[in-house]
Design an enzyme around this catalytic site. Structure first.
Site, short mmCIF file in Angstrom:
data_model
loop_
_atom_site.label_atom_id
_atom_site.label_comp_id
_atom_site.label_asym_id
_atom_site.label_seq_id
_atom_site.Cartn_x
_atom_site.Cartn_y
_atom_site.Cartn_z
N ARG A 1 -1.92 -0.39 4.48
CA ARG A 1 -3.08 -0.96 3.77
C ARG A 1 -3.49 -2.22 4.52
O ARG A 1 -2.72 -3.18 4.56
CB ARG A 1 -2.67 -1.27 2.32
CG ARG A 1 -3.76 -1.85 1.45
CD ARG A 1 -3.21 -2.11 0.05
NE ARG A 1 -4.19 -2.72 -0.82
CZ ARG A 1 -4.42 -4.02 -0.88
NH1 ARG A 1 -3.74 -4.85 -0.12
NH2 ARG A 1 -5.33 -4.49 -1.71
N LYS B 1 -0.74 -11.29 5.07
CA LYS B 1 0.05 -11.92 4.01
C LYS B 1 0.72 -13.20 4.46
O LYS B 1 0.93 -13.43 5.65
CB LYS B 1 1.05 -10.91 3.44
CG LYS B 1 0.32 -9.88 2.55
CD LYS B 1 1.21 -9.07 1.67
CE LYS B 1 0.32 -8.25 0.72
NZ LYS B 1 1.06 -7.24 -0.02
#
Ligand code: 7PM
Length: 275
Positions: free
Chosen positions: A254, A220
């Site tokens: 995840r 991210k």
């Protein structure tokens, strides 16, 4: 703690790895629908060989600023992959907000719904309740088009916790048992870097809600903001972030980089007395 995913009982006494299988066209060289499906299936099988405990299959890009896709398009992306993975050794999760996609994916064998909208659509709630599958309820502020423009919280951990507590209650009221529910603070979804770091430090507080925490930090932009690395060079940062999330109480991470994360968690497990 266990998470019930259809017939699977996922044992969360050690942290689990959810591998990301991207079914959006931008993820593979655009050789058309069939090549894309085959590439995604091959990728999914590789992630299982690398030790993934769950696979998350997403046909709608939920990234900040992404354009929505139609139900039909999303079904065409996701269903052939779920069907092609029938009989696989780990439960499949479908990453979608759309009730029609949830129902079709569940009918095709998906055992978990990963809804970044936390079942706030009544039809989505019903699809999961009817399906006897697990669900991940994620927090976001705003919608993917605009959420990174000006995120604001007085106390991000408290506010995310209050939201998730309310969604757990709503899901239970709709007939979804707690044993089927996971929660997710939604790193990067309407959060500044400071908010994301507060949430990472404050995960224990969310753990008090009594259901497993799923954490998605892999590759991210917050990791790019810290390291200066572009998205293709964030594996090390992602593994560090996954370990920190687990240390603070996450049960499922995840991730894109399954092999590396599995190895990192083996070290964590060895230190923490889990085999
Ligand atoms: C670009 C930016 C592409 C961000 C994709 C993303 C999460 C999720 C996503 C999460 C749960 C990504 C994100 N993130 N579902 N879906 N939790 N439950 O990194 O953090 O895949 S989309």
């Amino acid at each position: 703690m266990f998470l019930h995913c259809g017939p699977f009982r996922l044992d969360l006494s050690r942290p689990l790895v959810m591998g990301i299988v991207n079914a959006t066209p931008d993820s593979f060289s655009d050789g058309g629908q069939h090549l894309r499906r085959d590439a995604a299936i091959t990728h999914a099988q590789q992630l299982i060989a690398e030790g993934a405990d769950i696979l998350d299959i997403g046909g709608e890009s939920t990234r900040p600023g992404a354009q929505p896709v139609s139900v039909r398009e999303e079904l065409e992306r996701v269903l052939p992959i779920i069907e092609g993975l029938r009989g696989i050794s780990v439960p499949l999760s479908v990453d979608t907000c759309k009730p029609e996609v949830m129902r079709a994916a569940i009918a095709a064998g998906a055992l978990m719904v990963n809804d970044i909208n936390a079942l706030q659509d009544a039809a989505a709630m019903k699809a999961v309740a009817d399906g006897n599958v697990a669900v991940c309820l994620m927090h976001k502020q705003g919608n993917p088009q605009t959420m990174q423009q000006q995120p604001h919280y007085d106390n991000v951990v408290a506010e995310v916790g209050a939201f998730l507590r309310g969604r757990i209650a709503a899901a239970e009221a709709a007939g979804i048992g707690r044993e089927r529910i996971a929660i997710d603070p939604g790193f990067g979804f309407g959060k500044t870097l400071a908010h994301n770091l507060d949430l990472l430090r404050g995960l224990e507080e969310l753990a008090e809600l009594g259901v497993p925490i799923l954490a998605g930090l892999s590759r991210k932009s917050m990791l790019g903001a810290i390291t200066g690395q572009d998205v293709n060079h964030r594996a090390s940062a992602s593994i560090a972030a996954a370990l920190i999330a687990v240390q603070h109480g996450a049960s499922i991470v995840r991730v894109h980089d399954v092999r590396e994360t599995v190895d990192a968690l083996k070290i964590w497990n060895a230190v923490n007395g889990a085999a």
